[in-house]
Design an enzyme around this catalytic site. Structure first.
Site, PDB file in Angstrom:
ATOM      1  N   ASP A 121      -8.043  32.748  88.962  1.00  0.00           N
ATOM      2  CA  ASP A 121      -7.561  32.275  90.259  1.00  0.00           C
ATOM      3  C   ASP A 121      -7.124  30.819  90.096  1.00  0.00           C
ATOM      4  OD1 ASP A 121      -7.195  31.208  92.762  1.00  0.00           O
ATOM      5  OD2 ASP A 121      -9.030  32.044  93.635  1.00  0.00           O
ATOM      6  N   TYR A 181     -14.857  30.614  95.765  1.00  0.00           N
ATOM      7  CA  TYR A 181     -14.046  30.831  96.968  1.00  0.00           C
ATOM      8  C   TYR A 181     -12.690  31.383  96.533  1.00  0.00           C
ATOM      9  CZ  TYR A 181     -11.219  30.313 101.097  1.00  0.00           C
ATOM     10  OH  TYR A 181     -10.392  30.581 102.161  1.00  0.00           O
ATOM     11  N   TYR A 219     -10.948  27.349 111.093  1.00  0.00           N
ATOM     12  CA  TYR A 219     -12.223  26.694 110.736  1.00  0.00           C
ATOM     13  C   TYR A 219     -12.656  25.666 111.773  1.00  0.00           C
ATOM     14  CZ  TYR A 219     -10.846  28.385 106.104  1.00  0.00           C
ATOM     15  OH  TYR A 219     -10.447  29.147 105.064  1.00  0.00           O
ATOM     16  N   LYS A 233      -0.508  27.949  96.962  1.00  0.00           N
ATOM     17  CA  LYS A 233      -0.639  26.503  97.212  1.00  0.00           C
ATOM     18  C   LYS A 233       0.516  25.691  96.591  1.00  0.00           C
ATOM     19  CE  LYS A 233      -5.250  26.203  98.800  1.00  0.00           C
ATOM     20  NZ  LYS A 233      -6.471  26.899  98.425  1.00  0.00           N
TER      21      LYS A 233
HETATM   22  C1  LIG Z   1      -7.047  28.225  98.979  1.00  0.00           C
HETATM   23  C2  LIG Z   1      -7.574  29.141  97.946  1.00  0.00           C
HETATM   24  C3  LIG Z   1      -7.456  30.530  98.072  1.00  0.00           C
HETATM   25  C4  LIG Z   1      -6.875  31.196  99.301  1.00  0.00           C
HETATM   26  O1  LIG Z   1      -5.547  30.861  99.515  1.00  0.00           O
HETATM   27  P1  LIG Z   1      -4.932  30.964 101.009  1.00  0.00           P
HETATM   28  O2  LIG Z   1      -3.468  30.729 100.823  1.00  0.00           O
HETATM   29  O3  LIG Z   1      -5.599  29.887 101.808  1.00  0.00           O
HETATM   30  O4  LIG Z   1      -5.242  32.325 101.518  1.00  0.00           O
HETATM   31  C5  LIG Z   1      -7.912  31.307  97.029  1.00  0.00           C
HETATM   32  N1  LIG Z   1      -8.462  30.763  95.931  1.00  0.00           N
HETATM   33  C6  LIG Z   1      -8.594  29.424  95.771  1.00  0.00           C
HETATM   34  C7  LIG Z   1      -9.173  28.891  94.513  1.00  0.00           C
HETATM   35  C8  LIG Z   1      -8.176  28.574  96.782  1.00  0.00           C
HETATM   36  O5  LIG Z   1      -8.344  27.250  96.643  1.00  0.00           O
END
Ligand SMILES: *Cc1c(COP(=O)(O)O)cnc(C)c1O
Length: 422
Positions: free
Chosen positions: A235, A142, A15, A264
């Site tokens: 998600d 996202y 980025y 994460k």
């Molecule tokens: C960061 C994120 C992703 C993508 O995860 P990466 O490990 O960066 O590929 C997907 N969904 C949400 C809600 C996120 O915050």
């Protein structure tokens, strides 16, 4: 030469417009909520190193478990073979997840967890001989940067060069008590029978601008989707592991997800790991004497033993009562700060969910100015040795749970100094 100078000869950063970006800061050490650069300066990590860190940097308990595992087994192929860390993590994770999840599918990161979820949902219907291929998602969503994950994310400057190549997804607004009838009508007009799945970030849209929306309306929308036989993909890559207050954001709604994506905070932020879980109903649709119904997906590092071990260690810490107390403490501190912030004329949309606080700085509304403001904010907090990364004119605090009240106070005072001078 410093690490920062050597970096500039060989590295391409994410980025980052490499022509205009300032030199990166070379980080050589971490401890608690702080990172230390090669000149010995400390930086307070107020956004958890891209939202991943929960227990602090170089956490000793995690480091010990990792070192021990590294002497035992680091990695092995995960088809036809298994290992204790992967089994134990699945056994311990499934019961703490919302919605009777019954199977764990491992991958490497958030985006891959999303890819797996999409494939699971689409092939679930395919395996059942039912033609359903449409996907529903939220505006401002996202879900990651790989092509499938980009497709289910809102179109933006980030996806623009690829927009023509992304598969079609139907986007609706996040729910409010007022717009539910419109959202249901929009789904109705798409033909609910043709919608395979609805993918959403529960309560908090992170990269979309730290946007928050309420649980009751979400629950009603999810209930409606469930009635229409639309699979629900939660998600929780950002919201999982306590960010929104509860352990998982889906604990705030009664409707159970069919599929959950995690990454994460899963490893406490120490190593890359992705998890996609599903219900028995989803899993069973892939069982057959025919190999054609197999989920043909995997990665070289699927269920890496070091990453699974670190996730187990992080889970140990996460499930201790002290961790929930820390999150409550941060929430209470944020609440007090929000009152002070709301009184400042240059900010709007102050909002708080669990340990995440966000607001907008009022600008003249011109994009150019917003970008300038983001650069200015960046410089200001860098000089204060606080890591805050604004999303346009949105500023947010998303700290590791070990951050102390004194450290939070430093972040708050710096923010007030900035917004009061704007
Ligand atoms: C960061 C994120 C992703 C993508 O995860 P990466 O490990 O960066 O590929 C997907 N969904 C949400 C809600 C996120 O915050």
């Amino acid at each position: 030469m410093t690490w920062s100078e050597r970096d500039q000869q060989v590295i391409w950063h994410p980025y980052t417009q490499m022509q205009t970006a300032p030199a990166p800061i070379g980080i050589v050490r971490g401890e608690g909520a702080s990172l230390f650069d090669e000149a010995g300066n400390s930086y307070l990590d107020a956004t958890s190193s891209w939202w991943v860190n929960i227990h602090g940097h170089a956490q000793p308990y995690i480091a010990q478990k990792l070192a021990a595992q590294a002497m035992q087994l680091q990695h092995c192929i995960f088809a036809g073979y298994t290992h204790p860390a992967a089994v134990e993590l699945a056994e311990r994770l499934l019961p703490v997840l919302p919605g009777r999840q019954s199977r764990v599918f491992y991958s490497d990161n958030g985006s891959t967890a999303i890819e797996v979820a999409l494939k699971m949902a689409l092939q679930y219907w395919e395996n059942k001989g039912i033609r359903k291929q449409k996907i529903l998602a939220f505006n401002h969503a996202y879900h990651g940067d790989t092509f499938g994950a980009m497709s289910v994310s809102s179109r933006s400057v980030f996806t623009a060069p690829f927009d023509d190549l992304l598969f079609e997804v139907h986007f609706i607004d996040t729910p409010t008590p007022d717009n539910l009838p419109q959202l249901k009508a929009a789904i109705e007009s798409l033909g609910p029978d043709s919608i395979a799945a609805f993918i959403f970030e529960p309560l908090l849209q992170g990269a979309g601008g730290m946007l928050m929306y309420e649980a009751t309306a979400l629950d009603q929308l999810l209930q409606y989707c469930k009635q229409q036989q639309i699979l629900l993909i939660a998600d929780e890559i950002l919201t999982g592991f306590g960010r929104t207050g509860k352990n998982f954001a889906m604990e705030n709604v009664a409707t159970a997800p069919d599929i959950i994506c995690l990454s994460k905070g899963l490893t406490g932020g120490a190593l890359a790991l992705g998890v996609t879980t599903c219900t028995a109903d989803i899993y069973d649709a892939f069982l057959s004497e025919s190999r054609l119904k197999t989920l043909f997906h995997g990665h070289s590092f699927t269920a890496n033993a070091l990453a699974c071990t670190v996730a187990l260690a992080s889970l140990d810490l996460f499930l201790q009562p002290e961790c929930a107390q820390q999150r409550d403490r941060i929430h209470a501190q944020h609440q007090q700060f929000l009152q002070r912030l709301a009184a400042v004329g240059t900010v709007k949309h102050t909002r708080l969910l669990g340990t995440v606080l966000a607001f907008e700085i009022i600008t003249s509304g011109q994009d150019v100015y917003t970008n300038q403001l983001a650069d200015e904010l960046h410089r200001f907090f860098r000089a204060k040795r606080i890591m805050l990364r604004p999303l346009g004119n949105t500023l947010y605090i998303l700290p590791p749970y070990c951050i102390t009240n004194e450290e939070l106070g430093r972040v708050y005072e710096s923010i007030l100094e900035f917004v009061e001078r704007t």
